[in-house]
Design an enzyme around this catalytic site. Structure first.
Site, PDB file in Angstrom:
ATOM      1  N   THR A  73      87.002  41.426 151.997  1.00 24.20           N
ATOM      2  CA  THR A  73      87.077  40.590 150.794  1.00 24.20           C
ATOM      3  C   THR A  73      88.471  40.013 150.569  1.00 24.20           C
ATOM      4  O   THR A  73      89.455  40.571 151.037  1.00 24.20           O
ATOM      5  CB  THR A  73      86.689  41.509 149.626  1.00 24.20           C
ATOM      6  OG1 THR A  73      85.338  41.868 149.810  1.00 24.20           O
ATOM      7  CG2 THR A  73      86.883  40.899 148.276  1.00 24.20           C
ATOM      8  N   ARG A  85      71.341  42.965 148.388  1.00 24.04           N
ATOM      9  CA  ARG A  85      72.424  43.873 147.973  1.00 24.04           C
ATOM     10  C   ARG A  85      73.635  43.090 147.435  1.00 24.04           C
ATOM     11  O   ARG A  85      74.075  42.102 148.009  1.00 24.04           O
ATOM     12  CB  ARG A  85      72.835  44.726 149.177  1.00 24.04           C
ATOM     13  CG  ARG A  85      73.958  45.734 148.890  1.00 24.04           C
ATOM     14  CD  ARG A  85      75.317  45.191 149.238  1.00 24.04           C
ATOM     15  NE  ARG A  85      76.370  46.186 149.033  1.00 24.04           N
ATOM     16  CZ  ARG A  85      77.671  45.900 149.017  1.00 24.04           C
ATOM     17  NH1 ARG A  85      78.074  44.662 149.209  1.00 24.04           N
ATOM     18  NH2 ARG A  85      78.566  46.840 148.826  1.00 24.04           N
ATOM     19  N   VAL A  86      74.192  43.545 146.318  1.00 22.75           N
ATOM     20  CA  VAL A  86      75.400  42.947 145.741  1.00 22.75           C
ATOM     21  C   VAL A  86      76.410  44.073 145.519  1.00 22.75           C
ATOM     22  O   VAL A  86      76.047  45.146 145.031  1.00 22.75           O
ATOM     23  CB  VAL A  86      75.083  42.252 144.393  1.00 22.75           C
ATOM     24  CG1 VAL A  86      76.349  41.741 143.735  1.00 22.75           C
ATOM     25  CG2 VAL A  86      74.094  41.100 144.605  1.00 22.75           C
ATOM     26  N   GLY A  87      77.663  43.830 145.894  1.00 20.64           N
ATOM     27  CA  GLY A  87      78.697  44.855 145.741  1.00 20.64           C
ATOM     28  C   GLY A  87      79.473  44.707 144.452  1.00 20.64           C
ATOM     29  O   GLY A  87      79.000  44.111 143.480  1.00 20.64           O
TER      30      GLY A  87
END
Ligand code: ASP
Length: 353
Positions: free
Chosen positions: A218, A246-248
């Site tokens: 990131t 999926r989301v972080g």
């Protein structure tokens, strides 16, 4: 005559003092950026690739500096720094973001400013060239904080943000990385082996990409502008081989990003599930706000004690309203860089620096 000489001497001393003040190196920062944390080791990076990272981090800071020099607010400088990294395949954000299980690119981004606590975030987007510009548009041009998927892309289009085909983001190294991760999963299932044994170590550059970006590639920026107003932003492709939407932590205000002018601005990188559960960015703010800890104490505690206890890998960058800054990480390295008040730039990536 004596009076004249005294006057000249006084002027000379004054000039000397001023020169000394101007030349004095400041350890206070204006901008701090990161390009992800992970297994970043000198032995695994070619000198060319190392130089490319230094140059790109510097370019990002210069873009931010020029923005601040024009008198723009912290959040605009955050966007300009992050755009440079999103446009580079060196990082897991924008062009060169990691692949999902379905071989597509889905990106997340967020931004927050610390004066009114305004924030904007987008998750699972696939068409906006610079996801951080969408986060800014959501913050400034909508009544919402977070938009997702096609709706978020459509909102970006309505705001005349640059739209590209999903293929624009795809990079061949990232594709090979996906395939390796998928093979590795099979190997683990087949043989119930350990992950390390399943990783091909024949390709140094590939392995460092896998090592650092499998989880943490990131990008982020935290800025203190000329009025000591703070902002933070984060942008990511998430984790390789992610599925089921999926989301972080990166697009979640309070987990991956947070800013409050009375305490600090924070941007995180690491294993998102841990950063969400420990509300890392807000955690640092609240330790400062409620416990009176310094940014250094709070950042160090959350990354090196709280997260280490649960094997939560990653790091963060933070800046406070006086320009004190931190860059703690519990991984081998973290791509990171600082623009000091006096204009100096420092870029780093390994643990020992
Ligand atoms: N925190 C990001 C996520 O979990 C990954 C990263 O930092 O590279 O999606």
């Amino acid at each position: 005559m004596i009076r004249k000489v005294t006057l000249i001497l006084a002027c000379f001393c004054c000039f000397q003092m001023q020169a000394q003040t101007t030349n004095k190196m400041s350890n206070k920062a204006r901008i701090v950026i990161h390009g992800g944390a992970g297994t970043i080791l000198k032995k695994n990076l070619t000198p060319e690739r190392e130089a490319a990272y230094h140059a790109k981090l510097k370019e990002a800071l210069v873009a931010g500096k020029e923005t601040l020099d024009k008198g723009e607010k912290a959040e605009i400088a955050v966007v300009e720094c992050i755009k440079v990294m999103e446009n580079s395949p060196l990082f897991n954000a924008g062009k060169g973001a990691v692949f999902t299980h379905e071989e597509t690119i889905e990106m997340d981004a967020s931004i927050m400013e610390g004066s009114k606590l305004n924030a904007g975030a987008a998750c699972s987007i696939s068409r906006i060239k610079n996801p951080i510009t969408l986060a800014l548009a959501i913050m400034n041009k909508s009544h919402h904080v977070m938009l997702s998927g096609k709706g978020a892309d459509d909102f970006g289009k309505s705001q005349n943000l640059e739209i590209v085909d999903n293929d624009y983001f795809k990079d061949s190294i990232r594709y090979r990385q996906l395939k390796k991760v998928q093979e590795m999963e099979e190997a683990i299932l087949d043989h119930d082996g350990d992950q390390g044994a399943a990783v091909d170590s024949s390709e140094t550059e590939f392995n460092i990409t896998l090592g650092e970006d499998k989880k943490f590639g990131t990008v982020g920026a935290v800025v203190r502008d000329n009025n000591d107003h703070l902002a933070a932003g984060t942008s990511t492709g998430g984790m390789t081989n992610k599925r089921f939407g999926r989301v972080g932590d990166s697009p979640l205000i309070g987990a991956g990003t947070y800013a409050n002018d009375s305490t600090c601005a924070i941007s995180c990188t690491g294993h998102g599930e841990f950063f969400i559960r420990h509300a890392v960015a807000y955690n640092v703010h609240s330790r400062m706000y409620l416990k009176g800890e310094t940014l250094n104490e709070a950042g160090d505690y959350v990354i090196n004690k709280e997260l280490v206890k649960v094997d939560g890998m990653g790091g963060l960058i933070g800046i406070d309203n006086e320009g004190n800054f931190v860059m703690p990480f519990n991984t081998k390295g973290m791509f990171r860089a600082v623009l000091y008040e006096d204009g100096r730039i420092e870029t780093m990536m390994y643990g020992e620096e």
